[in-house]
Design a protein around this motif. Structure first.
Motif, PDB file in Angstrom:
ATOM      1  N   ILE A   1      -7.177  -5.543  -8.785  1.00  0.00           N
ATOM      2  CA  ILE A   1      -8.139  -5.666  -7.837  1.00  0.00           C
ATOM      3  C   ILE A   1      -9.289  -4.734  -7.918  1.00  0.00           C
ATOM      4  O   ILE A   1     -10.362  -5.153  -7.306  1.00  0.00           O
ATOM      5  CB  ILE A   1      -6.939  -4.911  -6.496  1.00  0.00           C
ATOM      6  CG1 ILE A   1      -6.203  -6.071  -6.196  1.00  0.00           C
ATOM      7  CG2 ILE A   1      -7.874  -4.554  -5.234  1.00  0.00           C
ATOM      8  CD1 ILE A   1      -5.152  -5.160  -5.235  1.00  0.00           C
ATOM      9  N   ASP A   2      -9.367  -3.657  -8.717  1.00  0.00           N
ATOM     10  CA  ASP A   2     -10.692  -3.153  -8.859  1.00  0.00           C
ATOM     11  C   ASP A   2     -10.347  -2.523 -10.416  1.00  0.00           C
ATOM     12  O   ASP A   2     -10.006  -1.453 -10.643  1.00  0.00           O
ATOM     13  CB  ASP A   2     -10.689  -1.854  -8.014  1.00  0.00           C
ATOM     14  CG  ASP A   2     -11.959  -1.170  -8.121  1.00  0.00           C
ATOM     15  OD1 ASP A   2     -12.759  -1.158  -8.830  1.00  0.00           O
ATOM     16  OD2 ASP A   2     -12.040  -0.176  -7.442  1.00  0.00           O
TER      17      ASP A   2
ATOM     18  N   SER B   1       0.820  -1.294   0.093  1.00  0.00           N
ATOM     19  CA  SER B   1       0.120  -0.138  -0.004  1.00  0.00           C
ATOM     20  C   SER B   1       0.904   1.284   0.003  1.00  0.00           C
ATOM     21  O   SER B   1       0.430   2.548  -0.196  1.00  0.00           O
ATOM     22  CB  SER B   1      -1.058   0.078   1.348  1.00  0.00           C
ATOM     23  OG  SER B   1      -0.105   0.142   2.454  1.00  0.00           O
TER      24      SER B   1
ATOM     25  N   TYR C   1      -6.197   3.664 -12.470  1.00  0.00           N
ATOM     26  CA  TYR C   1      -5.569   2.537 -12.876  1.00  0.00           C
ATOM     27  C   TYR C   1      -5.945   1.840 -14.111  1.00  0.00           C
ATOM     28  O   TYR C   1      -5.150   1.341 -14.890  1.00  0.00           O
ATOM     29  CB  TYR C   1      -5.391   1.556 -12.015  1.00  0.00           C
ATOM     30  CG  TYR C   1      -4.495   2.047 -10.789  1.00  0.00           C
ATOM     31  CD1 TYR C   1      -3.073   1.866 -11.249  1.00  0.00           C
ATOM     32  CD2 TYR C   1      -4.841   2.317  -9.771  1.00  0.00           C
ATOM     33  CE1 TYR C   1      -2.151   2.585 -10.281  1.00  0.00           C
ATOM     34  CE2 TYR C   1      -3.981   2.891  -8.629  1.00  0.00           C
ATOM     35  CZ  TYR C   1      -2.541   2.723  -8.988  1.00  0.00           C
ATOM     36  OH  TYR C   1      -1.595   3.332  -8.136  1.00  0.00           O
TER      37      TYR C   1
ATOM     38  N   ASP D   1     -11.591   0.932 -11.048  1.00  0.00           N
ATOM     39  CA  ASP D   1     -10.949   2.189 -10.735  1.00  0.00           C
ATOM     40  C   ASP D   1     -10.408   2.915 -12.201  1.00  0.00           C
ATOM     41  O   ASP D   1      -9.542   2.396 -12.889  1.00  0.00           O
ATOM     42  CB  ASP D   1      -9.568   1.873  -9.844  1.00  0.00           C
ATOM     43  CG  ASP D   1      -8.775   2.917  -9.269  1.00  0.00           C
ATOM     44  OD1 ASP D   1      -8.638   3.889 -10.118  1.00  0.00           O
ATOM     45  OD2 ASP D   1      -8.316   2.917  -8.386  1.00  0.00           O
TER      46      ASP D   1
ATOM     47  N   TYR E   1       3.390   5.149  -6.776  1.00  0.00           N
ATOM     48  CA  TYR E   1       3.190   4.692  -8.500  1.00  0.00           C
ATOM     49  C   TYR E   1       3.127   6.162  -9.262  1.00  0.00           C
ATOM     50  O   TYR E   1       2.668   7.018  -8.638  1.00  0.00           O
ATOM     51  CB  TYR E   1       2.261   3.998  -8.515  1.00  0.00           C
ATOM     52  CG  TYR E   1       1.653   3.979 -10.142  1.00  0.00           C
ATOM     53  CD1 TYR E   1       2.532   2.934 -10.954  1.00  0.00           C
ATOM     54  CD2 TYR E   1       0.919   4.635 -10.791  1.00  0.00           C
ATOM     55  CE1 TYR E   1       2.358   2.801 -12.065  1.00  0.00           C
ATOM     56  CE2 TYR E   1       0.835   4.503 -12.319  1.00  0.00           C
ATOM     57  CZ  TYR E   1       1.282   3.695 -13.048  1.00  0.00           C
ATOM     58  OH  TYR E   1       1.430   3.594 -14.146  1.00  0.00           O
TER      59      TYR E   1
ATOM     60  N   ASP F   1      -3.427 -10.300  -1.742  1.00  0.00           N
ATOM     61  CA  ASP F   1      -4.682  -9.709  -1.838  1.00  0.00           C
ATOM     62  C   ASP F   1      -5.563 -10.774  -2.396  1.00  0.00           C
ATOM     63  O   ASP F   1      -5.719 -11.207  -3.614  1.00  0.00           O
ATOM     64  CB  ASP F   1      -4.759  -8.588  -3.064  1.00  0.00           C
ATOM     65  CG  ASP F   1      -6.196  -7.821  -2.992  1.00  0.00           C
ATOM     66  OD1 ASP F   1      -7.387  -8.541  -3.192  1.00  0.00           O
ATOM     67  OD2 ASP F   1      -6.277  -6.546  -2.381  1.00  0.00           O
TER      68      ASP F   1
ATOM     69  N   ARG G   1      -3.026  -3.190  -9.116  1.00  0.00           N
ATOM     70  CA  ARG G   1      -4.167  -2.419  -8.619  1.00  0.00           C
ATOM     71  C   ARG G   1      -5.293  -2.379  -9.823  1.00  0.00           C
ATOM     72  O   ARG G   1      -6.575  -2.098  -9.196  1.00  0.00           O
ATOM     73  CB  ARG G   1      -3.590  -1.006  -8.317  1.00  0.00           C
ATOM     74  CG  ARG G   1      -2.620  -1.017  -6.966  1.00  0.00           C
ATOM     75  CD  ARG G   1      -1.793   0.341  -6.862  1.00  0.00           C
ATOM     76  NE  ARG G   1      -1.155   0.118  -5.700  1.00  0.00           N
ATOM     77  CZ  ARG G   1       0.033   1.010  -5.197  1.00  0.00           C
ATOM     78  NH1 ARG G   1       0.261   1.997  -5.939  1.00  0.00           N
ATOM     79  NH2 ARG G   1       0.735   0.691  -4.258  1.00  0.00           N
ATOM     80  N   HIS G   2      -5.194  -2.516 -10.720  1.00  0.00           N
ATOM     81  CA  HIS G   2      -6.092  -2.597 -11.691  1.00  0.00           C
ATOM     82  C   HIS G   2      -6.966  -3.721 -11.611  1.00  0.00           C
ATOM     83  O   HIS G   2      -8.225  -3.832 -11.596  1.00  0.00           O
ATOM     84  CB  HIS G   2      -5.581  -2.473 -13.333  1.00  0.00           C
ATOM     85  CG  HIS G   2      -6.718  -2.732 -14.432  1.00  0.00           C
ATOM     86  ND1 HIS G   2      -6.677  -3.796 -15.024  1.00  0.00           N
ATOM     87  CD2 HIS G   2      -7.451  -1.970 -14.783  1.00  0.00           C
ATOM     88  CE1 HIS G   2      -7.794  -4.019 -15.655  1.00  0.00           C
ATOM     89  NE2 HIS G   2      -8.356  -2.732 -15.730  1.00  0.00           N
TER      90      HIS G   2
ATOM     91  N   ILE H   1       2.832  -2.781 -10.418  1.00  0.00           N
ATOM     92  CA  ILE H   1       2.038  -2.069  -9.412  1.00  0.00           C
ATOM     93  C   ILE H   1       0.803  -1.547 -10.098  1.00  0.00           C
ATOM     94  O   ILE H   1      -0.612  -1.744  -9.615  1.00  0.00           O
ATOM     95  CB  ILE H   1       2.581  -0.816  -8.903  1.00  0.00           C
ATOM     96  CG1 ILE H   1       3.705  -1.285  -8.007  1.00  0.00           C
ATOM     97  CG2 ILE H   1       1.527  -0.067  -8.045  1.00  0.00           C
ATOM     98  CD1 ILE H   1       4.575  -0.308  -7.360  1.00  0.00           C
TER      99      ILE H   1
ATOM    100  N   LYS I   1     -13.375  -6.912  -9.184  1.00  0.00           N
ATOM    101  CA  LYS I   1     -11.862  -7.573  -9.165  1.00  0.00           C
ATOM    102  C   LYS I   1     -12.079  -8.571 -10.405  1.00  0.00           C
ATOM    103  O   LYS I   1     -13.057  -9.280 -10.522  1.00  0.00           O
ATOM    104  CB  LYS I   1     -11.810  -8.290  -8.001  1.00  0.00           C
ATOM    105  CG  LYS I   1     -10.392  -8.831  -7.443  1.00  0.00           C
ATOM    106  CD  LYS I   1     -10.200  -9.317  -6.139  1.00  0.00           C
ATOM    107  CE  LYS I   1      -8.866  -9.910  -5.914  1.00  0.00           C
ATOM    108  NZ  LYS I   1      -8.437 -10.359  -4.558  1.00  0.00           N
TER     109      LYS I   1
END
Length: 567
Positions: free
Chosen positions: A63-64, A4, A70, A67, A8, A317, A60-61, A56, A324
């Motif tokens: 994961i969601d 976390s 990302y 978003d 980036y 994660d 992160r993309h 990264i 996701k």
């Protein structure tokens, strides 16, 4: 550093091009090995920085996928990275032509040059538009999978969240879940068909632009098949049909008897191992993670250090949630010498396999974190899958911590699933070979090929239209590797054959098996897959002996295993 807290910023691709060009020119002009080696290490640092930012952004993309920041970053990288590849290729050419190549080989080994020569054949600036489009299409596929919102029993489920119901003990509910999932794929069939149709023609065009007959040879080079070829894979597929399909058929015939079903069964019934249900992990996701930490703490000193590093730095994660992307993987953040595990817990035994399988990859990456060059930190992918699939078997003594009263079910299903998976995975590979040999096929013709192969590799499946999508021969579209990583899937099958050897060794002497595992794992990518096998004293999966031996030992164990007290 905790994930976390990892900063980036969008990679400066134009700046990276300039720096790589400068390093390339300097390498060409280097007057001695000391100067050349210093430039080489600078390039290693530059690559680590870029690769970490890419990882990264992608993590992160994934994961969601909703978003927007990302999402735009991945879209940018999909277009920009093929352009950067032209500059890295020039660096590689300069390295291969360096008069100090013998010095580099003496210090770092020769395999990086072998792999680099293969990589050169996979790229030309001429195919940059195709590479950009390929990236965009595979991202589109991921987002389509992640977008699934499946109505079921008055609620809405993602594909991952529906999985436990697809394995449930209630026959009618389980079948309904399979039909609901199949409905999502059927409703989006035009998108799935069009994405893959374009990918097939795109890859075929890339192969031809690079001087190959089509995509297959290019695909093998992109997978860095540096110690075996298409003929070896064909021999393996033949051995699977000859030695393993009959064993897997027996497994499913006994399963049909346990369930009171007629053999062959449909997809929904094949998914249920015992009338009382499949093994389920006990407790919450947090309990599973705690049991995983206990397993690695008690397995060895090396794994204790590794798992503490992963948990303390938020390098997992694993919970399933809306938006996701599907599946699971292990990747790396080279700047921080850190692996990262991505997954989707769904309340099935697959949750435990994440903690063992993906963490098996992560453990190997952790062991190799200081290897130079970084290109040799990971071996080729079939070798990597041995790390993960074998780690699953090392977890057996801790099964009661993960499964409680279902541990007895787990032992049987884990071994039987390991055997029955190989025909499926081999079928995925066979399908892709046919597709890229005949890229002109229509979507319907591809579905027909898959349906025909099902009858050869999975004769325990009743082929009918009771379940939409699956019964129609379209089930291959849920296998993301077919879209995103062509020719990858046979790696799992080769690796499972090796992992079953580790399973047999564990039954005899777990400590000695662990020593063999570490002997296989520590060299990382400094050796080829065949070399790793040989120096660890294991049998190759490419000859009949390896597959015949594991089939025989596993078959005997399953026949003797007492399932009479399992409902």
């Amino acid at each position: 550093m905790k994930f976390s807290e990892m900063p980036y910023t969008r990679p400066d691709i134009e700046g990276a091009k300039a720096r790589i060009a400068e390093l390339t020119a300097a390498l060409t002009a280097a007057s001695d090995f000391e100067a050349a080696d210093k430039l080489f290490l600078e390039m290693e640092k530059e690559s680590a920085e870029i690769e970490t930012l890419i990882s990264i952004a992608n993590i992160r993309h994934d994961i969601d996928t909703n978003d927007e920041f990302y999402d735009k970053e991945v879209e940018y990288l999909d277009a920009a990275l093929p352009e950067l590849q032209e500059y890295t290729q020039k660096w590689t050419l300069a390295l291969l032509a360096s008069p100090f190549r013998p010095d580099f080989e003496a210090k770092y080994g020769s395999l990086m040059f072998v792999n680099a020569e293969m990589a050169l054949k996979t790229f030309s600036p001429e195919i940059i538009p195709e590479l950009q489009r390929e990236n965009a299409l595979t991202t589109e596929y991921s987002k389509l999978i992640a977008s699934a919102q499946i109505p079921f029993e008055g609620e809405v489920y993602t594909l991952s969240q529906l999985t436990p119901i697809k394995q449930g003990a209630d026959d009618a509910r389980r079948l309904a879940a399979w039909k609901a999932e199949g409905g999502f794929y059927r409703d989006n069939r035009e998108k799935f068909d069009s994405i893959y149709d374009e990918l097939t023609h795109l890859r075929d065009a890339m192969g031809k632009k690079l001087g190959f007959e089509g995509y297959t040879e290019l695909g093998y080079l992109r997978m860095t098949r540096n110690c075996y070829d298409k003929n070896d894979v064909e021999k393996f597929r033949k051995a699977v049909r000859e030695f393993l399909v009959p064993v897997a058929t027996e497994v499913y015939k006994k399963q049909a008897e346990r369930l009171g079903k007629t053999y062959p069964m449909n997809f929904a019934d094949n998914a249920l191992a015992f009338r009382s249900g499949n093994p389920k992990p006990q407790g919450s996701p947090e309990d599973i993670l705690a049991a995983g930490r206990k397993f690695y703490h008690e397995l060895s000193a090396e794994t204790t250090e590794f798992i503490d590093f992963m948990y303390e730095n938020e390098l997992l994660d694993v919970l399933s949630k809306k938006g996701k992307t599907g599946g699971g993987y292990c990747t790396s953040l080279p700047k921080y010498k850190s692996p990262f595990i991505f997954a989707n817990f769904n309340g099935t035994s697959g949750d435990v396999e994440v903690i063992t399988h993906e963490a098996g990859h992560a453990f190997a990456a952790y062991l190799a974190r200081d290897i130079v060059p970084s290109s040799c930190a990971w071996p080729t992918l079939e070798a990597c899958e041995v790390h993960s699939m074998s780690m699953e078997f090392f977890s057996w003594p801790w099964a009661p911590d993960f499964f409680g009263k279902d541990a007895a079910k787990f032992y049987y299903t884990h071994l039987s699933d390991a055997l029955t998976f190989i025909p499926y995975g081999t079928m995925v590979d066979h399908f892709q070979h046919i597709v890229y040999e005949r890229p002109e096929m229509s979507p319907e013709e591809r579905h027909g090929v898959w349906k025909e192969l099902l009858g050869i590799y999975m004769p325990w499946v009743a082929l009918d239209d009771e379940i939409p999508f699956y019964g129609e021969g379209k089930g291959w579209q849920r296998q993301m590797h077919i879209y995103q990583s062509p020719f990858y899937y046979i790696d799992y099958c080769l690796a499972q054959t090796m992992a079953l050897q580790f399973w047999a060794l564990i039954q005899k002497d777990r400590d000695e098996a662990w020593k063999t595992y570490m002997k296989y794992t520590r060299p990382a990518g400094t050796l080829t897959f065949r070399q790793l096998i040989e120096q660890a004293g294991l049998l190759s999966p490419f000859g009949d002996d390896g597959l015949k031996t594991v089939c025989s030992v596993a078959r005997e164990w399953l026949e003797k295993y007492d399932t009479s007290e399992i409902e």
